[in-house]
Design an enzyme around this catalytic site. Structure first.
Site, mmCIF file in Angstrom:
data_model
loop_
_atom_site.group_PDB
_atom_site.id
_atom_site.type_symbol
_atom_site.label_atom_id
_atom_site.label_comp_id
_atom_site.label_asym_id
_atom_site.label_seq_id
_atom_site.Cartn_x
_atom_site.Cartn_y
_atom_site.Cartn_z
ATOM 1 N N GLU A 175 -14.622 -23.327 34.546
ATOM 2 C CA GLU A 175 -13.550 -22.389 34.213
ATOM 3 C C GLU A 175 -12.849 -21.939 35.491
ATOM 4 O O GLU A 175 -13.494 -21.495 36.457
ATOM 5 C CB GLU A 175 -14.086 -21.170 33.444
ATOM 6 C CG GLU A 175 -12.925 -20.261 33.017
ATOM 7 C CD GLU A 175 -13.324 -19.030 32.199
ATOM 8 O OE1 GLU A 175 -14.477 -18.956 31.728
ATOM 9 O OE2 GLU A 175 -12.455 -18.150 32.061
ATOM 10 N N GLU B 104 -13.165 -18.291 41.082
ATOM 11 C CA GLU B 104 -12.359 -17.069 41.101
ATOM 12 C C GLU B 104 -12.213 -16.597 42.550
ATOM 13 O O GLU B 104 -13.159 -16.728 43.339
ATOM 14 C CB GLU B 104 -13.053 -15.988 40.237
ATOM 15 C CG GLU B 104 -12.417 -14.625 40.235
ATOM 16 C CD GLU B 104 -10.946 -14.631 39.800
ATOM 17 O OE1 GLU B 104 -10.669 -15.007 38.659
ATOM 18 O OE2 GLU B 104 -10.089 -14.263 40.621
ATOM 19 N N ASP C 202 -9.912 -20.643 46.406
ATOM 20 C CA ASP C 202 -8.739 -21.120 45.663
ATOM 21 C C ASP C 202 -9.120 -22.366 44.843
ATOM 22 O O ASP C 202 -9.519 -23.390 45.405
ATOM 23 C CB ASP C 202 -7.624 -21.467 46.667
ATOM 24 C CG ASP C 202 -6.330 -21.844 45.971
ATOM 25 O OD1 ASP C 202 -6.372 -22.395 44.851
ATOM 26 O OD2 ASP C 202 -5.259 -21.599 46.553
ATOM 27 N N ASP D 71 -2.513 -16.169 35.288
ATOM 28 C CA ASP D 71 -1.398 -15.239 35.556
ATOM 29 C C ASP D 71 -0.093 -15.887 35.085
ATOM 30 O O ASP D 71 0.234 -16.993 35.516
ATOM 31 C CB ASP D 71 -1.310 -14.958 37.056
ATOM 32 C CG ASP D 71 -2.580 -14.305 37.574
ATOM 33 O OD1 ASP D 71 -2.709 -13.078 37.443
ATOM 34 O OD2 ASP D 71 -3.459 -15.027 38.077
ATOM 35 N N ASP E 26 -1.221 -15.474 26.743
ATOM 36 C CA ASP E 26 -0.638 -14.477 25.825
ATOM 37 C C ASP E 26 0.871 -14.360 26.080
ATOM 38 O O ASP E 26 1.493 -13.406 25.632
ATOM 39 C CB ASP E 26 -1.312 -13.104 26.014
ATOM 40 C CG ASP E 26 -1.023 -12.506 27.377
ATOM 41 O OD1 ASP E 26 -0.786 -13.288 28.337
ATOM 42 O OD2 ASP E 26 -1.015 -11.262 27.501
ATOM 43 N N LYS F 102 -10.981 -10.471 28.890
ATOM 44 C CA LYS F 102 -10.461 -9.145 29.199
ATOM 45 C C LYS F 102 -8.925 -9.158 29.212
ATOM 46 O O LYS F 102 -8.268 -8.261 28.687
ATOM 47 C CB LYS F 102 -10.998 -8.712 30.571
ATOM 48 C CG LYS F 102 -10.778 -7.266 30.833
ATOM 49 C CD LYS F 102 -11.462 -6.787 32.088
ATOM 50 C CE LYS F 102 -11.027 -5.355 32.331
ATOM 51 N NZ LYS F 102 -11.236 -4.905 33.677
ATOM 52 N N PHE F 103 -8.355 -10.183 29.805
ATOM 53 C CA PHE F 103 -6.893 -10.252 29.900
ATOM 54 C C PHE F 103 -6.269 -10.450 28.523
ATOM 55 O O PHE F 103 -5.198 -9.923 28.217
ATOM 56 C CB PHE F 103 -6.489 -11.403 30.841
ATOM 57 C CG PHE F 103 -5.100 -11.248 31.397
ATOM 58 C CD1 PHE F 103 -4.856 -10.378 32.456
ATOM 59 C CD2 PHE F 103 -4.038 -11.959 30.868
ATOM 60 C CE1 PHE F 103 -3.570 -10.223 32.964
ATOM 61 C CE2 PHE F 103 -2.756 -11.820 31.366
ATOM 62 C CZ PHE F 103 -2.516 -10.948 32.413
HETATM 63 C C1 LIG Z 1 -4.681 -13.060 34.485
HETATM 64 S S1 LIG Z 1 -6.260 -13.214 35.134
HETATM 65 C C2 LIG Z 1 -7.232 -13.761 33.753
HETATM 66 C C3 LIG Z 1 -8.696 -13.642 33.998
HETATM 67 C C4 LIG Z 1 -9.598 -14.093 32.829
HETATM 68 N N1 LIG Z 1 -9.498 -15.509 32.590
HETATM 69 C C5 LIG Z 1 -9.278 -13.324 31.586
HETATM 70 O O1 LIG Z 1 -8.692 -13.911 30.665
HETATM 71 O O2 LIG Z 1 -9.601 -12.121 31.535
HETATM 72 C C6 LIG Z 1 -6.124 -14.679 36.108
HETATM 73 C C7 LIG Z 1 -7.241 -14.821 37.129
HETATM 74 O O3 LIG Z 1 -7.110 -16.067 37.786
HETATM 75 C C8 LIG Z 1 -7.435 -15.900 39.150
HETATM 76 N N2 LIG Z 1 -6.780 -16.981 39.879
HETATM 77 C C9 LIG Z 1 -5.456 -17.251 39.916
HETATM 78 N N3 LIG Z 1 -5.208 -18.323 40.667
HETATM 79 C C10 LIG Z 1 -6.416 -18.738 41.131
HETATM 80 C C11 LIG Z 1 -6.812 -19.811 41.974
HETATM 81 N N4 LIG Z 1 -5.916 -20.659 42.491
HETATM 82 N N5 LIG Z 1 -8.111 -19.938 42.255
HETATM 83 C C12 LIG Z 1 -9.025 -19.086 41.732
HETATM 84 N N6 LIG Z 1 -8.718 -18.055 40.931
HETATM 85 C C13 LIG Z 1 -7.422 -17.888 40.630
HETATM 86 C C14 LIG Z 1 -6.920 -14.506 39.492
HETATM 87 O O4 LIG Z 1 -7.571 -13.959 40.613
HETATM 88 C C15 LIG Z 1 -7.222 -13.751 38.219
HETATM 89 O O5 LIG Z 1 -8.493 -13.139 38.262
#
Ligand SMILES: C[S@@+](CC[C@H](N)C(=O)[O-])C[C@H]1O[C@@H](n2cnc3c(N)ncnc32)[C@H](O)[C@@H]1O
Length: 230
Positions: A61, A86, A113, A136, A172, A209-210
């Site tokens: 994931e 993450e 990353d 995001d 979403d 959560k998101f």
């Molecule tokens: C909008 S949040 C959603 C988190 C979770 N999947 C949820 O639905 O609650 C997106 C997450 O992706 C992580 N993220 C974005 N780009 C990333 C990357 N290139 N590598 C690792 N994490 C990343 C961000 O730090 C953030 O925690």
């Protein structure tokens, strides 16, 4: 004459490191359990089979956030090995705390990353299931280039999936859902399990959560399920 900065261009990141405060429990978990469950990534190729004590199919994931869905899946599927990527430390701390209190041995984390991890760390045809849940959305047009789901990255993801492996995305944000659909359907090695142009109406996955935040704001939810066919 203008200076040539092409060598020094910063990569476009899909995230912003937030200075979110750590709770005491997250900080303690980071200090105490990091070595046991976090895989250090130093731009090297990872031997996934050696990461876990038991062999099993591998689910990866990307962007686990606070890890609610990853933790739920790891408990529901004890014979599957889970790897979560993450960049956000509070999320890593939260999941470390839970791994220890639940006693999970099928879940590892990488704090880096995901684009770099996938590119250099993950062997081709080594993953059974790839999930990106509620990445995001970067809704502003000038930020669209930051979105994780782009043709090139999807091609890379597809190359990491085993034959018949699955790619599960959710969002979403309707315009992002449409963009995801367009990008995935344009990839010749992926097939929409729901039929052309169709979303997965009743997805089998834990809530995130998101997602809950989106629902509170009145957003819809779109899941996409594709398999690797070629
Ligand atoms: C909008 S949040 C959603 C988190 C979770 N999947 C949820 O639905 O609650 C997106 C997450 O992706 C992580 N993220 C974005 N780009 C990333 C990357 N290139 N590598 C690792 N994490 C990343 C961000 O730090 C953030 O925690």
């Amino acid at each position: 004459m203008a200076a040539d900065n092409s060598q020094h261009k910063r990569p476009v990141r899909s995230y912003v490191i937030r200075s979110g405060r750590l709770t005491d429990s997250q900080r303690k978990a980071l200090d105490t359990h990091w070595d046991a469950h976090v895989v250090e990534f130093k731009n090297h190729s990872l031997d996934l089979d050696k990461l876990f004590p038991q062999s099993g199919s591998i689910s990866l994931e990307i962007g686990i956030g606070m890890g609610a869905s990853l933790l739920a899946m790891a408990q529901q599927e004890p014979n599957t090995n889970f790897l979560g990527i993450e960049v956000h430390k509070p999320g890593i701390g939260k999941v470390l705390h839970e791994i220890e209190s639940i006693g999970l041995n099928n879940l590892k984390l990488i704090c880096h990353d995901a684009k770099e991890v996938i590119e250099t760390g993950i062997a081709n045809q080594s993953i059974d299931r790839l999930l990106i849940l509620f990445p995001d959305p970067w809704p502003k047009k000038r930020h669209h280039k930051r979105r994780l789901v782009q043709p090139q990255f999807v091609e890379l993801l597809a190359s990491k999936l085993k034959q018949e492996g699955v790619l599960h995305l959710a969002t979403d944000w309707e315009p992002y859902a449409e963009h995801m659909m367009e990008v995935l359907e344009a990839n010749p090695s992926l097939k929409n399990e729901m039929g052309t142009g169709k979303y997965w109406e009743q997805p089998q996955r834990p809530a995130t959560k998101f997602e809950a935040r989106g629902k509170r704001l009145g957003h819809g939810v779109w899941d996409l399920l594709f398999t690797k066919t070629a």
